[in-house]
Each structure stands twice: as C-alpha cells, then as structure tokens.
Enzyme design. Structure first.
Site, short mmCIF file in Angstrom:
data_model
loop_
_atom_site.label_atom_id
_atom_site.label_comp_id
_atom_site.label_asym_id
_atom_site.label_seq_id
_atom_site.Cartn_x
_atom_site.Cartn_y
_atom_site.Cartn_z
N TRP A 89 0.85 -1.20 0.00
CA TRP A 89 0.00 0.00 0.00
C TRP A 89 0.88 1.24 0.00
O TRP A 89 1.84 1.34 0.78
CB TRP A 89 -0.91 0.02 1.23
N LEU A 90 0.57 2.17 -0.89
CA LEU A 90 1.29 3.45 -0.91
C LEU A 90 0.34 4.52 -0.42
O LEU A 90 -0.76 4.68 -0.97
CB LEU A 90 1.75 3.78 -2.34
N ASP A 191 2.65 3.58 -19.58
CA ASP A 191 1.26 4.05 -19.42
C ASP A 191 1.26 5.22 -18.44
O ASP A 191 0.52 5.24 -17.46
CB ASP A 191 0.37 2.90 -18.91
N1 LIG Z 1 -0.13 0.41 -4.34
C1 LIG Z 1 -1.11 1.29 -4.18
N2 LIG Z 1 -1.36 1.82 -2.97
C2 LIG Z 1 -2.38 2.70 -2.79
N3 LIG Z 1 -3.22 3.09 -3.76
C3 LIG Z 1 -3.02 2.60 -5.00
C4 LIG Z 1 -1.96 1.69 -5.27
N4 LIG Z 1 -2.00 1.36 -6.59
C5 LIG Z 1 -3.05 2.04 -7.10
N5 LIG Z 1 -3.66 2.79 -6.16
C6 LIG Z 1 -4.88 3.61 -6.31
O1 LIG Z 1 -5.88 2.81 -6.91
C7 LIG Z 1 -6.36 3.37 -8.12
C8 LIG Z 1 -6.56 2.26 -9.16
O2 LIG Z 1 -5.31 1.62 -9.41
P1 LIG Z 1 -4.85 1.16 -10.85
O3 LIG Z 1 -4.70 2.36 -11.73
O4 LIG Z 1 -3.67 0.30 -10.69
O5 LIG Z 1 -6.13 0.33 -11.29
P2 LIG Z 1 -6.61 -0.13 -12.75
O6 LIG Z 1 -7.98 -0.66 -12.63
O7 LIG Z 1 -5.58 -1.03 -13.34
O8 LIG Z 1 -6.62 1.26 -13.49
P3 LIG Z 1 -6.78 1.62 -15.02
O9 LIG Z 1 -8.20 1.79 -15.27
O10 LIG Z 1 -5.99 2.91 -15.11
O11 LIG Z 1 -6.12 0.51 -15.81
C9 LIG Z 1 -5.31 4.38 -8.53
O12 LIG Z 1 -5.88 5.45 -9.21
C10 LIG Z 1 -4.69 4.79 -7.23
O13 LIG Z 1 -5.39 5.88 -6.68
#
Ligand SMILES: Nc1ncnc2c1ncn2[C@@H]1O[C@H](COP(=O)(O)OP(=O)(O)OP(=O)(O)O)[C@@H](O)[C@H]1O
Length: 283
Positions: A89-90, A191
């Site tokens: 988690w970040l 990306d």
């Molecule tokens: N490791 C993390 N820790 C905390 N929050 C995160 C982390 N990774 C992603 N997030 C949050 O979660 C949201 C969704 O993550 P991510 O973009 O990886 O999902 P996705 O469904 O693959 O997105 P996309 O539609 O862009 O492909 C991000 O916009 C971010 O705010």
C-alpha cells in the site's frame, strides 16, 4: 466484495477492507491487517490469466532500474473467474514544492540508462491489450510492427476503423524513420498518465500500473500530456537532466497514437475520432 476464494489464497486472517475508487478496468481494495495495509486489484472474466503476473514483472523491472519508487508486488494468482494482485500500500499525499521536479529528474535518469534493444524479454499488457514485445533493431520497426499495425488491424477487423484508416496507419508507419529522431532504447513506464502516479508523504513520487518495454523515451513524455497533463516542473527537470531533441512537442501526437488506438479498442466513442484525426494527415 472480495470473493472468498481470493481471501483464502491471500492468507491474511482477520483482514478488513474497503473499495478504492480510481481504476476503470479492475476493482481495487485497501486491505488492513493488525500491522500492515495492502492494495488489492481484482479482474474478473478476462481470458488472459497472466495480466497481473505481467504487471508484477513490470513493477520489478521498474524497481530494478533503481530510479523510481513503485509498490512492491507481493502476491498474484487466479481464483475461479478472478485474477488478483496484492501490492504494497502506498499512502498518497498532496505534492510538495519539489515533487514534480523529482519525478521529472527520476524519469530522465531512468530513460538515460541505455537498454539493449527495442522490446522486452517477455510480452505483457497495456490495460487489457496484449503487447507484443518481440525485440526489434530500430524504433520504427518496433513501433510499426508491434504497436500501431496490430491495434489498427484489430480495430479494422472489429469495424471501428475502415480500410482507408488502416492504409493511413500504414503510411504513418512508413514515415516513422523521418518522424522520430534516433534515440537509444530506454526503459519506459508505458502508461504514464497522471492517474498512474501518486506522491508519498515525503513528497517523493511513486508510479504504478505500468506496461513496460524498452522503447523511444518520447512515448512516456507523450503519455504525460494525453490526459490531464503533468505540472510544468516535471518537464523543466526532465529537460535539464536529459534534454529532449528539438521538435518533441510536434511529435507528441505520433507517440499518442498508440494509447489512443488502445482507448479506441477499449472504449470506442470519441477515441475513434481522435485516432482518425491523427491518421488523416497521412492519407
Ligand atoms: N499500491 C497502491 N497503494 C495505494 N493506492 C493505490 C496503489 N495502486 C493504485 N492505487 C490507487 O488505486 C487506483 C486504481 O489503481 P490502478 O490504476 O492500478 O487500477 P486499474 O484498474 O488497473 O486502473 P486503469 O483503469 O488505469 O487501468 C489508482 O488510481 C490509485 O489511486
């Protein structure tokens, strides 16, 4: 709800969770145990079951370059109709004065590390699109045969682009050697829009959701300005560290053609018009 089959595989007894908004493609959750917080991503019903294995590999590739902070991939797998990825988690905070400059500098340093070829040792995905990363000697060959033509063909087969559009894509590809200046292959995030980054409590940047390969570094720069844009401090710091070659701003649409084709493939709608607008100047 996180399916029980995934919770069983995660082996985090007593974990509580809540949904995380933001992604368009996957469902995301914040999971808490007594001592740790995790990020969990779930994709349902996708025929390719290695989406998150490849995302984890991409995060490791970026971490290995040693310039950019990314979440550590902790666990991934398939559970019934779902695949999942558990990440560190970040904790996201507002950027501070030098946050964007730090991102520009780190990206420039990562791009400045020479890579052996255009491509990657393995294929991966951009969102749900299977990226063919078979190595190529030149950027025009790679961008044409592994990026533009496969997506343009798929969109044409699906009736979203017509034959004239496909011919224009071919014309665009023929002109790539004159459109792009020579650059050594660079590790790109792949990306890099502003939904795929956050700033940590100390103000430093972190990137996630990559689609890495060794490519032309302007691919990352083009992506930064496609949706929303990055702060000017990012570009200033990048240029100071590793100046882009003259004309880079005019080349942005050429780098953006690939993500726009991808969005046309994923979502259709106005992205098809955007793709056609770029291709029309190559008729
Ligand atoms: N490791 C993390 N820790 C905390 N929050 C995160 C982390 N990774 C992603 N997030 C949050 O979660 C949201 C969704 O993550 P991510 O973009 O990886 O999902 P996705 O469904 O693959 O997105 P996309 O539609 O862009 O492909 C991000 O916009 C971010 O705010």
């Amino acid at each position: 709800m996180i399916p029980d089959a995934i919770l069983n595989q995660l082996e985090l007894p007593g974990a509580t969770y809540e949904p995380v908004p933001g992604g368009d493609i996957n469902r995301s959750y914040c999971l808490h145990t007594a001592h740790t917080t995790y990020f969990l991503k779930i994709n349902r019903h996708h025929p390719h079951t290695r989406l998150f294995e490849k995302e984890a590999a991409g995060l490791r590739e970026l971490a290995g370059a040693g310039m950019l902070r990314v979440p550590a991939p902790l666990k991934w797998g398939v559970a019934g109709p779902d695949q999942y990825l558990l990440l560190e988690w970040l904790h996201a905070c507002a950027p501070v004065q030098h946050s964007w400059e730090a991102l520009g500098l780190s990206l420039a340093k990562m791009h400045g590390k020479p890579q052996p070829f255009f491509g990657l040792a393995e294929d991966n995905y951009l969102a749900l699109w299977p990226q063919d990363n078979t190595p190529a000697d030149t950027w025009p060959e790679f961008y044409s045969n592994r990026r533009i033509i496969p997506l343009a063909r798929s969109l044409t087969d699906a009736g979203k682009l017509n034959k004239a559009d496909l011919a224009n894509a071919g014309n665009f590809c023929k002109r790539l050697p004159e459109l792009f200046p020579d650059e050594p292959p660079a590790l790109v995030h792949g990306d890099l829009w502003n939904g795929n980054l956050l700033f940590l409590p100390d103000g430093s940047p972190a990137l996630f959701d990559p689609a890495v390969y060794y490519g032309h570094r302007e691919m990352d720069i083009g992506m930064t300005s496609l949706f929303g844009g990055f702060d000017t401090g990012f570009y200033k710091a990048y240029h100071q560290s590793y100046p882009l070659q003259p004309g880079w701003e005019q080349r942005l649409p050429y780098t953006q053609l690939y993500p726009l084709l991808l969005h046309a493939w994923l979502f259709g709608g106005h992205y098809i018009r955007d793709v056609r607008n770029i291709l029309a100047s190559f008729s």
